[in-house]
Every structure is written in structure tokens, then in C-alpha cells.
Design a protein around this motif. Sequence first.
Motif, mmCIF file in Angstrom:
data_model
loop_
_atom_site.group_PDB
_atom_site.id
_atom_site.type_symbol
_atom_site.label_atom_id
_atom_site.label_comp_id
_atom_site.label_asym_id
_atom_site.label_seq_id
_atom_site.Cartn_x
_atom_site.Cartn_y
_atom_site.Cartn_z
ATOM 1 N N ILE A 425 0.848 -1.190 0.000
ATOM 2 C CA ILE A 425 0.000 0.000 0.000
ATOM 3 C C ILE A 425 0.886 1.244 0.000
ATOM 4 O O ILE A 425 1.749 1.401 0.861
ATOM 5 C CB ILE A 425 -0.931 0.037 1.225
ATOM 6 N N ILE A 426 0.667 2.149 -0.966
ATOM 7 C CA ILE A 426 1.399 3.413 -1.028
ATOM 8 C C ILE A 426 0.444 4.516 -0.586
ATOM 9 O O ILE A 426 -0.456 4.918 -1.338
ATOM 10 C CB ILE A 426 1.894 3.709 -2.462
ATOM 11 N N PRO A 427 0.579 5.030 0.640
ATOM 12 C CA PRO A 427 -0.324 6.100 1.079
ATOM 13 C C PRO A 427 0.101 7.436 0.484
ATOM 14 O O PRO A 427 1.289 7.760 0.441
ATOM 15 C CB PRO A 427 -0.146 6.101 2.598
ATOM 16 N N ILE A 428 -0.870 8.205 -0.009
ATOM 17 C CA ILE A 428 -0.564 9.529 -0.554
ATOM 18 C C ILE A 428 -1.513 10.555 0.064
ATOM 19 O O ILE A 428 -2.667 10.259 0.360
ATOM 20 C CB ILE A 428 -0.629 9.569 -2.097
ATOM 21 N N GLU A 429 -0.982 11.762 0.243
ATOM 22 C CA GLU A 429 -1.738 12.837 0.878
ATOM 23 C C GLU A 429 -2.470 13.689 -0.140
ATOM 24 O O GLU A 429 -2.148 13.698 -1.322
ATOM 25 C CB GLU A 429 -0.791 13.728 1.688
ATOM 26 N N GLY A 430 -3.468 14.415 0.358
ATOM 27 C CA GLY A 430 -4.101 15.460 -0.433
ATOM 28 C C GLY A 430 -5.198 15.019 -1.372
ATOM 29 O O GLY A 430 -5.712 15.833 -2.144
#
Length: 490
Positions: A425-430
Motif C-alpha cells: 500500500i502506497i499512502p498519498i496525501e491530499g
Amino acid sequence: MSAARLLPQRARTKIVATVGPACNTPEMLEQMMLAGVDVFRLNLAHGELTEHSRIVTTIREISERLKKPVAALADLSGPKIRLGTLVEDPIYCQEEQMFRFVRGDAASDPYELVCNYEPLIDEVKVGDDVMLADGTITMEVVEKTDDTLTCVVVAGGILRSRQGINLPGTKLGVETITPRDRDHVRWAAETDLDYVSLSFVREADDIRQLRDLLQAHESRAMVIAKIEKREALENLEEIVEVSNGVMVARGDLGVEIDVAEVAAAQKRIVKTCTRIGRPVIVATQMLDSMTKNSRPTRAEATDVANAILDGADACMLSQETAVGEHPVTVIKMMNRIMLATEKMLCDDLSQMHRPEEIGLVHPVTQAVVSGATRTADLLNAKLMVMATRTGGTALTKAKIRDCIPTIGVSDSKAALRRMCLYWGIIPIEGAPVHNGIQLRRFIDKWGADFGLLKPNDRVIFVTGGGIMQSAEYIVVVHKVEAPEGTGTSE
């Protein structure tokens, strides 16, 4: 900051790195973050809380500036049974030599030993083993009186003051959570730590006590159970069920059980976590020679690979980064080994550890995530996106192992940091998680910026419970259009 630096070729298996004197500057922490660290471990057995607070603040500032979620894990020290001061320091213990443990704070001759755990003489029995110096020295108790334990050296070595004592065959009455740990739990809550790991776990109630303590301080931290005691192996199922994650703490575990049994125990622990649906970290001496050297041994590289093949979600670096000479190099090396091993898994998907049913996950969540993954595979989707409020949907996807790149998005920074421990899982913001059209446009642009998506590629979106009103889950099949377009969904 270029896309290439923010998202280098990253392994799906996560990297946990311990912070210490070798890497506690802002410059080193940023380099480690860019090299591939997903979770920074703070070893609370060492250092002052003021210094740990500074490190957490620095990590969060760098993470915010890079727009790259990174988690922080507080590792509680737990009860440490240690020798007192030796009359002769160090002393060489020869096989068949006799030593005596006595009560009190001071020894009177070179063959007397004292320790910081007052009930030791009461709780240890004749025939029990006493392990010293990280298990390199073994003594057997051959005689006991009200005030002494007489021991014979079975395996000799150099003994120093204040070294640790392990009592693998003894049922100890010591509290799992010490007063010092309680102070550290309060600090972890005030600092908004993401994970707290508990040492000396023997039964599920130990984990429940830590969770109650965290909740009393209004903390959202997830609880990691360190499996390092024989009693923990005996109660493994229940401990895994009540934990949010597990650490295979091979250092103390290799002293508490026969070192020949450690590999089998590791496989059993990882398999149990896979079946029940908990992230699992394999730790201790993974690339230990890189504390001094710039390259690992072949055995160490194989050890990391085998942990991944077993089904580990993360591998942990301890002294390699905390006090080692090459903290960034060792992270890059671990990432390289992970990538090479994962390529083999992706070339032969039958080797992936995929549970038929994930024990404690709601059947609707399992059905939706499994179905979406199967759909992505059939459509040759280039990306999956898990929109989740708490991270639970992303964890389910992590346990359904596959090679489709997967993004985790949430409006909760705590959930994004939590996902840093979830395999693949690659968490990304915004991301605008509450508006489907805007979210799909956001992912189209993000994927194009990082070279992961081009027009006509398909993306599968899974929206978890609590994100959209009047829907338990939503699965969307989306086709990427040119940058000026809006994309189409089915």
C-alpha cells in the motif's frame, strides 16, 4: 522535489528503521526517508524522551514537506532483568565453573552474582537455565536455598556488569508493563505516535492492558505485540487476535527458545498473522554485518528474502541504522533485496501467501476487496485505489497479496501513516476522498506525474465504509483519459 526522488523504485514489503545516534539529524532522517523507510522505530530503552520528541517532530516536519506519509513506532522497553555490578569486570565464565546468585545489591566475591529483579531466587527452580550476555553464556541451576541459587556454567563466555538475564524455563511474576513503560505510554499518546510495541508479552491480557492505557490517554496508536517469550508462542492465536500487529523479535526469542527453533517459530508467527489479518514485522540482525560493512553477507540477504517469502509485511533494521556506519546504504540494500524477491513472487503468483479467508475481517469487506482485486486482474488494471477512513480496507487489500500497484487515500493523516506498515500500500496525501469525480481526476494526474498511468489505462477504485453516504462500499472501474479530459468510469 522531483517525482523520481519522492517515489523511487520501492518495494512492496515495508522497511522499519531504528533511529539512533548514527542517524538522528534532520539531514540523515530525510535521506533515510527518501531511500525507502516507511516506519521509524524509537527504542525507548535508550535515550531521553526530550530527544525522542525532537526526533518525532523532525520526522513529521520532513514528511509534511515531502508530502510523504511516514509512521513512527514507539518500542516500549518492558521489564529488563539485569546483572548488578561484578566484583571483577569483566570475568570469563568457564564451563563447569560454579557461580552463586545472592540477594542484595552488591556481590562480595568474583563468583557471586546479584541482579535488579528481587524475586529471582524465589521464582527460579533447580534445573532451570539462566542465560546471560544475550544468550552466549548458559548456566544451569543445580542447588537452591532461601537466599542463594548455585549455578554451573554449561556454555562459557565473557560476562560484564549490568548485562541482561534471560530465564527461558521460568514462569516469572514480573509485570509486563512497568512504571517506566506507563510514563512512556503517556508520552506516546501526547506525541500522537502511530504504533506502540509491547515487550515481554506472555498472554493476550498484556495487550489489552496496553490498549486500555492508551485509550485512557485518548491515543489512537495501534498496538504491536512483540513475540519474544515461549509463553507468547503458547498463546499466539489469542495474542495475534487482540493486537493490531505483531513483531517477530528474534533477538530475545532466540534466547528464550532453542536457537534451532527460531526459523520454524518465525514461519508459524507469520502464517498466523496472515490468516488472522494482522501486519507482521520480522526483526533483529537482518543485515547485521552492515553495521560495520558496506555490503551484507549472502546469508543475511537470503534471510531478508526468506522473510518476504514467508509472508512478512515488513522487515526491521535495528543497530544497522541506529549505530551503524552506513544507515542509508543499508536501507537501499534492503530495498534492493526486497525488489528482487518480490519480482520472483510476481513472476509466480502461486508463491504469494494469500489466505482463503482473513480471520477477523468482516465478510462484506473481504468480498468487496477480493472481488475488486480479481476485477483489476482480469482487466489488467494498472492501479488500484483504496479510499478508506481508518485504513481497514487498505489492510484487507494488503493481506490479499498481488502485484497490482495500490494507492491508499484518506482524509485522516493518522490513517495514512498507519498504512505505511501495510504490504503493497502506497499512502498519498491530499486526495479529495469525498468527491468521486475529483478523486479520479486527482489519481489520473498523480499517476501521470509519476509515470504509472497513461490514457486508456484502467484504474479500480474501492471506497470503504464511512467515505460516501448511503453506501457500505463502492467499486468503480475507471479509464484514464488525456490530461485535459475527465476520464470515464463504469
